[in-house]
Design a protein around this motif. Structure first.
Motif, PDB file in Angstrom:
ATOM      1  N   GLY B  39       0.824  -1.213   0.000  1.00 48.86           N
ATOM      2  CA  GLY B  39       0.000   0.000   0.000  1.00 48.86           C
ATOM      3  C   GLY B  39       0.853   1.256   0.000  1.00 48.86           C
ATOM      4  N   VAL B  79      -1.711   1.508   5.647  1.00 51.59           N
ATOM      5  CA  VAL B  79      -3.012   1.746   5.038  1.00 51.59           C
ATOM      6  C   VAL B  79      -3.846   0.470   5.018  1.00 51.59           C
ATOM      7  CG1 VAL B  79      -2.246   1.282   2.651  1.00 51.59           C
ATOM      8  CG2 VAL B  79      -4.144   2.875   3.060  1.00 51.59           C
ATOM      9  N   GLU B  80      -3.190  -0.680   4.988  1.00 52.10           N
ATOM     10  CA  GLU B  80      -3.921  -1.943   4.953  1.00 52.10           C
ATOM     11  C   GLU B  80      -4.739  -2.158   6.220  1.00 52.10           C
ATOM     12  OE1 GLU B  80      -0.753  -1.605   3.951  1.00 52.10           O
ATOM     13  OE2 GLU B  80      -0.574  -2.508   1.961  1.00 52.10           O
ATOM     14  N   PRO B  84     -12.251  -0.016   5.172  1.00 52.21           N
ATOM     15  CA  PRO B  84     -12.704   0.602   3.926  1.00 52.21           C
ATOM     16  C   PRO B  84     -13.907   1.523   4.128  1.00 52.21           C
ATOM     17  CG  PRO B  84     -12.296  -1.738   3.597  1.00 52.21           C
ATOM     18  CD  PRO B  84     -12.161  -1.474   5.069  1.00 52.21           C
ATOM     19  N   LEU B  87     -13.367   5.161   4.325  1.00 47.75           N
ATOM     20  CA  LEU B  87     -12.824   5.864   3.168  1.00 47.75           C
ATOM     21  C   LEU B  87     -13.904   6.454   2.255  1.00 47.75           C
ATOM     22  CD1 LEU B  87     -10.113   3.177   2.518  1.00 47.75           C
ATOM     23  CD2 LEU B  87      -9.797   5.397   3.600  1.00 47.75           C
ATOM     24  N   LEU B  90     -13.788  10.208   1.367  1.00 48.63           N
ATOM     25  CA  LEU B  90     -12.699  10.547   0.441  1.00 48.63           C
ATOM     26  C   LEU B  90     -13.056  10.113  -0.977  1.00 48.63           C
ATOM     27  CD1 LEU B  90      -9.837   9.424   2.824  1.00 48.63           C
ATOM     28  CD2 LEU B  90     -10.197  11.771   2.053  1.00 48.63           C
ATOM     29  N   HIS B  91     -13.690   8.969  -1.078  1.00 50.30           N
ATOM     30  CA  HIS B  91     -14.117   8.455  -2.385  1.00 50.30           C
ATOM     31  C   HIS B  91     -15.135   9.404  -3.019  1.00 50.30           C
ATOM     32  CE1 HIS B  91     -15.592   4.637  -4.710  1.00 50.30           C
ATOM     33  NE2 HIS B  91     -14.829   5.402  -5.448  1.00 50.30           N
ATOM     34  N   ALA B  95     -11.116  12.383  -3.824  1.00 46.29           N
ATOM     35  CA  ALA B  95      -9.793  12.539  -3.226  1.00 46.29           C
ATOM     36  C   ALA B  95      -8.727  11.698  -3.905  1.00 46.29           C
ATOM     37  CB  ALA B  95      -9.846  12.186  -1.739  1.00 46.29           C
ATOM     38  N   THR B  96      -9.143  10.740  -4.722  1.00 48.88           N
ATOM     39  CA  THR B  96      -8.149   9.933  -5.429  1.00 48.88           C
ATOM     40  C   THR B  96      -8.356  10.027  -6.932  1.00 48.88           C
ATOM     41  OG1 THR B  96      -7.150   7.738  -5.685  1.00 48.88           O
ATOM     42  CG2 THR B  96      -9.520   7.790  -5.279  1.00 48.88           C
ATOM     43  N   GLY B  99      -4.029   7.619  -7.819  1.00 55.08           N
ATOM     44  CA  GLY B  99      -3.935   6.712  -6.684  1.00 55.08           C
ATOM     45  C   GLY B  99      -2.543   6.510  -6.114  1.00 55.08           C
ATOM     46  N   THR B 102      -2.295   8.264  -2.925  1.00 53.02           N
ATOM     47  CA  THR B 102      -3.493   8.067  -2.113  1.00 53.02           C
ATOM     48  C   THR B 102      -3.269   7.346  -0.789  1.00 53.02           C
ATOM     49  OG1 THR B 102      -4.837   8.166  -4.105  1.00 53.02           O
ATOM     50  CG2 THR B 102      -5.841   7.146  -2.171  1.00 53.02           C
ATOM     51  N   PRO B 103      -2.526   6.219  -0.763  1.00 50.38           N
ATOM     52  CA  PRO B 103      -2.348   5.571   0.542  1.00 50.38           C
ATOM     53  C   PRO B 103      -1.721   6.516   1.578  1.00 50.38           C
ATOM     54  CG  PRO B 103      -1.724   4.091  -1.221  1.00 50.38           C
ATOM     55  CD  PRO B 103      -1.928   5.443  -1.856  1.00 50.38           C
ATOM     56  N   VAL B 106      -4.373   9.030   2.612  1.00 47.20           N
ATOM     57  CA  VAL B 106      -5.342   8.392   3.500  1.00 47.20           C
ATOM     58  C   VAL B 106      -4.776   8.282   4.918  1.00 47.20           C
ATOM     59  CG1 VAL B 106      -6.410   6.155   3.989  1.00 47.20           C
ATOM     60  CG2 VAL B 106      -6.586   7.147   1.695  1.00 47.20           C
ATOM     61  N   MET B 128      -2.213  18.752   5.627  1.00 45.90           N
ATOM     62  CA  MET B 128      -2.046  17.843   4.488  1.00 45.90           C
ATOM     63  C   MET B 128      -0.845  18.220   3.619  1.00 45.90           C
ATOM     64  SD  MET B 128      -4.331  15.425   4.656  1.00 45.90           S
ATOM     65  CE  MET B 128      -3.739  14.687   3.141  1.00 45.90           C
TER      66      MET B 128
END
Lengths: 737, 156
Positions: B39, B79-80, B84, B87, B90-91, B95-96, B99, B102-103, B106, B128
């Motif tokens: 990730g 991130v793993e 989910p 998230l 963000l989706h 936000a991605t 990608g 992205t991890p 996140v 950020m």
């Protein structure tokens, strides 16, 4: 619809090239020339290294032609006799241990007999500096409309200006990555981070002297491209394949960031001169424009970057007399190449800054000058293209000014600037256009193909070579197919680009994916639904529930089979382009933008901050609000970087600041929220009514921001990036606090 | 190689891990190439881009700058480890895009959510700023974090 692969990316589950588990593989790395120009006299391998443990590839190991297959085949895959830039690849090494490999790369010395290099595209040439043709010119182009010279002589007012832009590095967050191997059938395969699978395929065919069935290219999830993964991945793919071919093993090449920034292409630096004739009321009478682009060491994509730059150089304005000349010139810098906007941001920057200079000269508002000259329906561009469609340009401008509260804010800024000891606020406007799809006859030559298969499992599969690299191809293609067939989106799948499985729908570039390739999806859906209707004995091609019922019934009777609908690009009938005279419909259509920037300049540090930004555009129909807005915000912020902070520092034709520590791109804290608005006007020949969106937002911010700095400070900045150092030189020290 | 390596134990995503690492090995490489947690990404290798962000004892760090042996006895989260469901904001906000960042984004976002008191002193844009994104222009990320924090506060 939410981005289809969004959750996979957010959870970290998406597997990019370097994330894929590989067994028994070698790492590959590149030995580069270290000399900007010269004759290779020797390659010395340090005897302290046991070279028997390494796979070593030189130009002698190339089975086919030692040429990178592109517009012209002047660039070697591995330099054999001469080197033309400092990062030219000469030797490839592979080894199972990455650290050992890194050390070994430094133990190979390319010995070069140096020849005199060229670094300034405008400098007079000595005979011994000639490396291409008679003048080191890769391409020269010209556009003529009316009689600009006569109109300039007769014009009551003539305004001149010279504008320059710097190189820009793409900084896709995933560096270049490629994996190569030979499969059981002897096919040379590569998979990796790339925009254009068939460009890579053609490069492999040429390098290995094979037909298409002897090579295979598969795209892996691609962590950004922006043009940077248009042509360069062909080189890395061939490099990895050569190492795999020689070693008999899987080979993985992952560029480190510093190598990626140093060795791969950048946006072309440009110098653009304007001489413009206007009436005292601000009507354009004549535009004379001269463009020089620094092409770097090899032709790569310079001819087409130059072409797009020329065609956009006169801006979205009506003018009866236009003469544009342009040259892409060789220098011994790394080759410059495709980067979002592809020549147009450079020439729009010059033209839009020049419009403000004209306005200042006439004592007229820059908004009013634009309003008087913006192209109206039925008027013609510099190539004589009649404007047929789209939102009225003045309507876009008005919407942008309204959203920015332009007049009220400018009034407030005037008061603020009078009172404040060292802060200066200002606003700037840019109006511009961007042609969607390949230029001129380009789409005709590409003759892109696409297939849509109705599968017996009840799904519809879109097969194209158009890649997802963050811009939303997967989601938008799914939407277009689902709308075309009037079926739920979960019945649609988009095939991963793999040259063994998908037809060549052309490269993923030039803002062409939704508009041009998307329209092919609709036509292929028509074809496929017609076949299904015929197979089921229906009187017409079914849609919606009838389509699904017919597909389910057909699928039960034909397990494992599919019905394949096909489409190939056909230009809209009205499009006529004459390549010899450079006249006619340069693009099937244009997208249009009107942007307003607000800045605050600190006269103590000469730093400029963008404090507000309005982006209004016509991109046809918006297929997905979030994705389209994301293209605009992303493009605007890349352009803010280009305008104010992203400076490539050159030394002997190489980027010296090839690190994210000293090549500065915008962070979240450096930019304001971008106020994005679309005024929609569906385009009849675009997928779902869409026109191009990817590149347009790169064109406007540069000039809007520098116009705003001019408004704030009274300076007349003509070169970007407008770093504090550059602005300091433009503002007399007496003005500083 | 055993004479070169160091034996360390630490907690990874809530589970005890014991491995041998080279003294100069980066946490990012250990996670990606030894432990198969891909990730976190390498975007620059010098702590500028934030694509390799993981949490070390609850703080976001650039794992490309952390020698793995330094995490012995400590708590590493990647991130793993995130749910989910978390998230979705963000989706929804875009936000991605590509990608690759992205991890890391996140992991920074999750840290802000868990430490939302920081927002009384710092803006989301400041917090950020250690995560470079070249696609979104940041608005999708900033809106996503706003919504993530708001949903967390609503749930609390």
């Amino acid at each position: 619809m939410l981005r289809l692969e969004g959750l996979s990316k957010l959870t970290g589950a998406e597997r990019y090239a370097d994330d894929m588990p590989l067994c028994d593989f070698l790492w590959g790395m590149t030995v580069r020339s270290q000399s900007p120009r010269g004759r290779i006299v020797d390659i010395r391998f340090d005897p302290s290294v046991d070279w028997s443990q390494f796979t070593i590839v030189t130009h002698r190991d190339i089975p086919g032609c030692n040429e990178v297959y592109l517009i012209e085949k002047d660039q070697p895959i591995l330099a054999a006799t001469h080197t033309r830039h400092i990062h030219e690849a000469v030797v490839l090494l592979a080894h199972p241990d990455r650290q050992a490999l890194r050390r070994a790369v430094g133990k190979v010395k390319v010995i070069v007999d140096e020849l005199p290099p060229v670094f300034d595209p405008r400098a007079p040439l000595a005979p011994e500096q000639l490396q291409h043709g008679t003048e080191n010119v890769f391409k020269a182009l010209e556009i003529r409309k009316g009689d600009a010279a006569a109109a300039l002589t007769a014009a009551p007012v003539v305004v001149e200006g010279e504008y320059a832009t710097g190189a820009q590095e793409h900084v896709y967050i995933e560096p270049n990555a490629m994996i190569a191997w030979t499969d059981e059938a002897g096919v040379i395969c590569v998979r990796g981070s790339l925009q254009c699978p068939y460009y890579v395929l053609n490069a492999l065919k040429h390098a290995f002297a094979r037909e298409a069935d002897g090579v295979r290219v598969i795209q892996t999830p691609t962590g950004g491209g922006f043009g940077g993964k248009e042509d360069y991945p062909s080189i890395i793919a061939v490099h990895a394949a050569l190492l795999a071919h020689k070693s008999g093993k899987q080979v993985k090449i992952i560029y480190d960031r510093d190598e990626d920034m140093a060795a791969t292409t950048k946006r072309h630096p440009s110098i653009v001169r304007h001489r413009t004739g206007v009436t005292k009321d601000g009507l354009l009478l004549a535009q004379d424009i001269d463009i020089i682009m620094d092409g770097g060491a090899y032709v790569t994509l310079s001819p087409v970057v130059l072409s797009r730059g020329l065609i956009h150089a006169a801006g979205p304005y009506s003018c009866a007399n236009v003469h544009v000349r342009g040259r892409a010139v060789l220098t011994n810098c790394i080759p410059h190449g495709a980067f979002r906007g592809f020549g147009a941001p450079q020439t729009h920057f010059a033209n839009e800054r020049h419009m403000d200079r004209i306005a200042a000269h006439l004592g007229m508002s820059p908004v009013e000058l634009r309003r008087r000259n913006l192209l109206k329906k039925g008027q013609t561009t510099s190539t004589g293209q009649v404007i047929r469609d789209g939102v009225d340009r003045c309507e876009l401008l008005d919407a942008a000014l309204d959203a920015a509260r332009y007049d009220a804010r400018r009034q407030r800024h005037a008061e603020f600037n009078r009172a404040h000891p060292y802060l200066r606020r200002g606003m700037g406007v840019a109006t511009f256009h961007h042609g969607a799809g390949f230029t001129g006859s380009g789409e005709d030559y590409l003759a892109s193909k696409l297939a849509v298969a109705a599968r017996s499992d009840g799904r519809v599969e879109v097969r194209s070579a158009s890649t997802e690299m963050g811009q939303g191809t997967l989601t938008v293609f799914t939407t277009i197919a689902a709308e075309a067939l009037d079926i739920p989106a979960d019945r649609v799948v988009v095939a991963n680009p793999d040259t063994h499985l998908v037809p060549n729908s052309g490269p993923t570039v030039a803002s062409r994916t939704a508009m041009v390739v998307g329209h092919l999806i609709e036509r292929a859906c028509d074809d496929m639904a017609g076949q299904l209707g015929a197979a089921r004995g229906l009187s017409s091609a079914p849609r919606g529930g009838a389509f699904l019922a017919a597909l389910d019934a057909w699928g039960r009777e034909n397990p494992g089979r599919e019905l394949v609908g096909r489409a190939q690009y056909k230009k809209p009938e009205y499009v006529q382009w004459y390549d010899k005279t450079y006249q006619g419909d340069a693009y099937a259509t244009f997208s249009w933008g009107a942007y307003v920037a607000e800045v605050e300049v600190d006269l103590r540090t000469f730093s400029t901050r963008v404090t507000d930004f309005v982006a209004v555009q016509d991109i046809g129909r918006v297929l997905n609000d979030t994705l389209a807005a994301g293209q605009v915000t992303g493009g605007v912020v890349q352009a803010i970087g280009w305008a104010l902070m992203e400076e490539c520092v050159w030394e002997r034709g190489a980027m010296k600041n090839n690190q994210l520590t000293n090549y500065i791109i915008p962070t979240s804290f450096d930019v304001p929220e971008i106020n994005v608005k679309f005024i929609q006007s569906p385009y009849a020949h675009g997928g779902g009514g869409a026109k191009g969106v990817g590149e347009l937002p790169m064109d406007g911010p540069g000039p809007a921001i520098l116009n705003a700095v001019a408004d704030a400070t009274g300076a007349d900045p003509c070169e970007l990036p407008l770093t504090p150092e550059r602005l300091m030189r433009l503002i007399p020290s007496g003005d500083a606090p | 190689m055993s004479h070169d390596t160091m034996h360390i134990a630490f907690t990874l995503n809530g589970k005890a891990v014991e491995i041998d690492v080279l003294p100069h090995e980066r946490l990012l490489d250990t996670l990606r190439y030894t432990l198969g947690l891909t990730g976190a990404k390498e975007g620059c290798g010098e702590g500028e881009c934030g694509a390799c962000t993981v949490h070390l004892d609850g703080l976001p760090v650039n794992s490309c700058l952390v020698p793995t042996f330094q995490v012995r006895g400590r708590d590493v989260r990647t991130v793993e480890h995130l749910s989910p469901a978390l998230l979705a904001p963000l989706h929804e906000c875009g936000a991605t895009q590509c990608g690759a960042c992205t991890p890391g984004v996140v992991m920074a976002a999750a840290w802000i959510r868990d430490n939302s008191h920081l927002l009384s002193r710092f803006s989301i844009r400041e917090l950020m700023a250690g995560n470079l994104c070249r696609c979104t222009g940041y608005d999708g990320i900033v809106h996503g974090v706003e919504r993530l924090v708001a949903s967390e506060q609503g749930a609390a």
